[in-house]
Design an enzyme around this catalytic site. Structure first.
Site, PDB file in Angstrom:
ATOM      1  N   PHE A 197      29.969  46.358  39.376  1.00 31.66           N
ATOM      2  CA  PHE A 197      30.348  46.309  37.939  1.00 31.66           C
ATOM      3  C   PHE A 197      28.975  46.861  37.295  1.00 31.66           C
ATOM      4  CE2 PHE A 197      30.653  44.063  33.834  1.00 31.66           C
ATOM      5  CZ  PHE A 197      31.973  44.050  33.484  1.00 31.66           C
ATOM      6  N   ASP A 220      28.065  38.225  43.893  1.00 37.99           N
ATOM      7  CA  ASP A 220      28.645  38.204  42.495  1.00 37.99           C
ATOM      8  C   ASP A 220      30.409  37.626  42.846  1.00 37.99           C
ATOM      9  OD1 ASP A 220      29.927  38.289  39.978  1.00 37.99           O
ATOM     10  OD2 ASP A 220      28.427  39.855  39.144  1.00 37.99           O
ATOM     11  N   TYR A 236      35.342  32.507  32.889  1.00 36.31           N
ATOM     12  CA  TYR A 236      36.415  32.930  31.853  1.00 36.31           C
ATOM     13  C   TYR A 236      37.600  33.675  32.324  1.00 36.31           C
ATOM     14  CZ  TYR A 236      33.255  36.771  31.502  1.00 36.31           C
ATOM     15  OH  TYR A 236      32.448  37.872  31.689  1.00 36.31           O
ATOM     16  N   LYS A 237      37.418  34.136  33.769  1.00 33.89           N
ATOM     17  CA  LYS A 237      38.241  35.122  34.250  1.00 33.89           C
ATOM     18  C   LYS A 237      39.416  34.127  35.026  1.00 33.89           C
ATOM     19  CE  LYS A 237      35.245  38.852  34.316  1.00 33.89           C
ATOM     20  NZ  LYS A 237      34.229  39.829  35.182  1.00 33.89           N
ATOM     21  N   ARG A 266      45.236  47.967  35.897  1.00 34.19           N
ATOM     22  CA  ARG A 266      44.737  46.679  36.792  1.00 34.19           C
ATOM     23  C   ARG A 266      45.962  45.759  36.365  1.00 34.19           C
ATOM     24  NH1 ARG A 266      38.809  44.345  35.735  1.00 34.19           N
ATOM     25  NH2 ARG A 266      39.580  43.870  33.874  1.00 34.19           N
TER      26      ARG A 266
HETATM   27  C1  LIG Z   1      33.141  40.299  34.251  1.00 37.05           C
HETATM   28  C2  LIG Z   1      31.941  40.729  35.088  1.00 37.05           C
HETATM   29  C3  LIG Z   1      30.670  40.643  34.565  1.00 37.05           C
HETATM   30  C4  LIG Z   1      30.616  40.139  33.007  1.00 37.05           C
HETATM   31  O1  LIG Z   1      29.197  39.541  32.576  1.00 37.05           O
HETATM   32  P1  LIG Z   1      29.080  38.667  31.279  1.00 37.05           P
HETATM   33  O2  LIG Z   1      27.554  38.937  31.190  1.00 37.05           O
HETATM   34  O3  LIG Z   1      29.767  37.505  31.514  1.00 37.05           O
HETATM   35  O4  LIG Z   1      29.682  39.684  30.194  1.00 37.05           O
HETATM   36  C5  LIG Z   1      29.673  40.830  35.369  1.00 37.05           C
HETATM   37  N1  LIG Z   1      29.614  41.133  36.493  1.00 37.05           N
HETATM   38  C6  LIG Z   1      30.880  41.283  37.083  1.00 37.05           C
HETATM   39  C7  LIG Z   1      30.898  41.715  38.547  1.00 37.05           C
HETATM   40  C8  LIG Z   1      32.158  40.965  36.289  1.00 37.05           C
HETATM   41  O5  LIG Z   1      33.184  41.226  37.025  1.00 37.05           O
END
Ligand SMILES: *Cc1c(COP(=O)(O)O)cnc(C)c1O
Length: 397
Positions: free
Chosen positions: A113, A184, A209-210, A356
């Site tokens: 990400f 992560d 939040y996911k 997705r």
């Molecule tokens: C959703 C996601 C994020 C988002 O980070 P925020 O700081 O909460 O906006 C970061 N890394 C990964 C791998 C994600 O899937």
């Protein structure tokens, strides 16, 4: 066993919608509004500053951390909530690098990400020019592990394709060359069984939040393996990670164990929503969730491949190598996703061409999957996506 008809009834989902985007933002638990209202009215309104002690606000990041710990195989006292995931990535990475002071390389994969990669780049920019962020293709990670690597930083499940790394295997390989791991779990926590203890992960981070359904802006979590709990330095050394925040000591002394990974004032209202979501997780058997996630995913893949030859599977075909999402490619993927949303089937789009679909057994049924496949098939067969109304990009895709 888990009664998935019962869990579905615990979410407020708009009539007529098939929600396949819980991998991006989970839906609203029905009890969340009342739980937040109680925190606002009785606690904030009634107790004012007393809420920190009397309503337990200050202890909540560790208390809810323990509840998340049960979902990711982390022992009590090894998970704490706070900040956003990007910040927790930075903090875990900085702490891991400090535990390998003689090494200079962070290894990741080039599908990670972007925010994780940006945070790593920002951190090494501060540390100096001899530090390096090295990225390789996801399937080349094991071979890229050498004794130069300080930290292997990976997202277990790829946000685009749903491809899943083998966390235990890669952690073992990292440890063999003397590297530490930061995992992560953004697309793992609440998506599939995770066992950070069995995998011997050094650090793990994730968002709530996911798949966990904590609501927009819900705080992130960080796990530090007990072996590092008293030696890891938090880097973001805020007052609430201090050993005695209310001593107002001008010199920083890290708190005990996971407490040191706290930074500042916790988001009390967001944690009220998250607590309502975590009540639902108490009822869920993760093995049953995984079995149902695979069954629903296979059903979606089979229907779409039979009816939509224009959509090509972007996720691994082998369910063991996938997280809990199914992705397809289409050159006009954004328009297809918009056309589906206009017909009540909500997925999302990731550039350049990925559609997705999050598979979330807590509130999805076979009938939802069948309806989504039917709607997509009609959109493709009749080229319903080919309409200017569907091509103008919104800011959030
Ligand atoms: C959703 C996601 C994020 C988002 O980070 P925020 O700081 O909460 O906006 C970061 N890394 C990964 C791998 C994600 O899937």
């Amino acid at each position: 066993m888990t009664d998935f008809d019962a869990t579905r009834a615990l979410f407020q989902l708009p009539e007529g919608i098939v929600y396949l985007d819980g991998n991006s933002l989970g839906p609203l638990p029905k009890t969340a509004a009342a739980r937040i209202a109680r925190t606002v009215e009785a606690e904030w309104g009634g107790l004012l500053i007393g809420g920190w002690n009397e309503a337990g606000w200050m202890a909540q990041p560790a208390r809810l951390g323990d509840r998340i710990g049960r979902l990711i195989g982390a022992p009590a006292g090894s998970v704490v909530l706070g900040d956003t995931l990007s910040i927790k990535v930075y903090q875990a990475l900085a702490a891991a690098l400090a535990l390998r002071p003689e090494r200079r390389v962070i290894l990741s994969d080039d599908g990670n990400f972007p925010s994780d990669l940006y945070m790593a780049a920002g951190l090494i920019g501060l540390l100096g020019p001899d530090y390096e962020l090295r990225t390789v293709a996801p399937d080349a990670v094991a071979d890229a592990l050498t004794d130069e690597i300080a930290v292997l930083m990976l997202t277990e499940v790829d946000y685009r394709t749903g491809r899943r790394h083998d966390m235990a295997d890669l952690t073992r390989a990292a440890h063999r060359v003397g590297a530490l791991t930061v995992w992560d779990l953004a697309h793992s926590a609440g998506a599939l069984p995770v066992d950070v203890t069995a995998a011997q992960a050094d650090f793990a981070v994730g968002c709530t939040y996911k798949y966990l359904n904590g609501g927009p802006g819900a705080p992130a979590f960080i796990h530090v393996a007990p072996a590092h709990a008293e030696t890891a330095t938090p880097a973001l050394s805020g007052w609430l990670g201090h050993a005695a925040p209310f001593a107002f000591d001008p010199r920083y002394r890290p708190g005990t164990g996971i407490e040191r990974m706290r930074v500042g004032t916790p988001p009390v209202l967001q944690m009220a929503a998250l607590e309502a979501a975590l009540d639902i997780w108490e009822r869920v058997d993760m093995a049953a969730l995984r079995a149902r996630s695979i069954a629903l995913s296979e059903r979606l893949i089979a229907h779409i491949e039979a009816a939509c030859p224009d959509l090509t599977l972007a996720s691994p075909r082998d369910s063991a190598a996938r997280g809990s999402q199914v992705s397809f490619r289409h050159p006009d993927g954004y328009a297809v996703i918009r056309a589906a949303a206009a017909r009540g089937v909500i997925g999302d789009f990731r550039a350049p061409d990925i559609l997705r679909f999050g598979i979330t057994p807590l509130y999805l049924s076979e009938a939802d999957i069948d309806r989504a496949a039917t709607v997509l098939a009609e959109i493709i067969r009749r080229r319903l996506w080919d309409d200017p109304a569907y091509s103008a990009r919104a800011f959030v895709t």
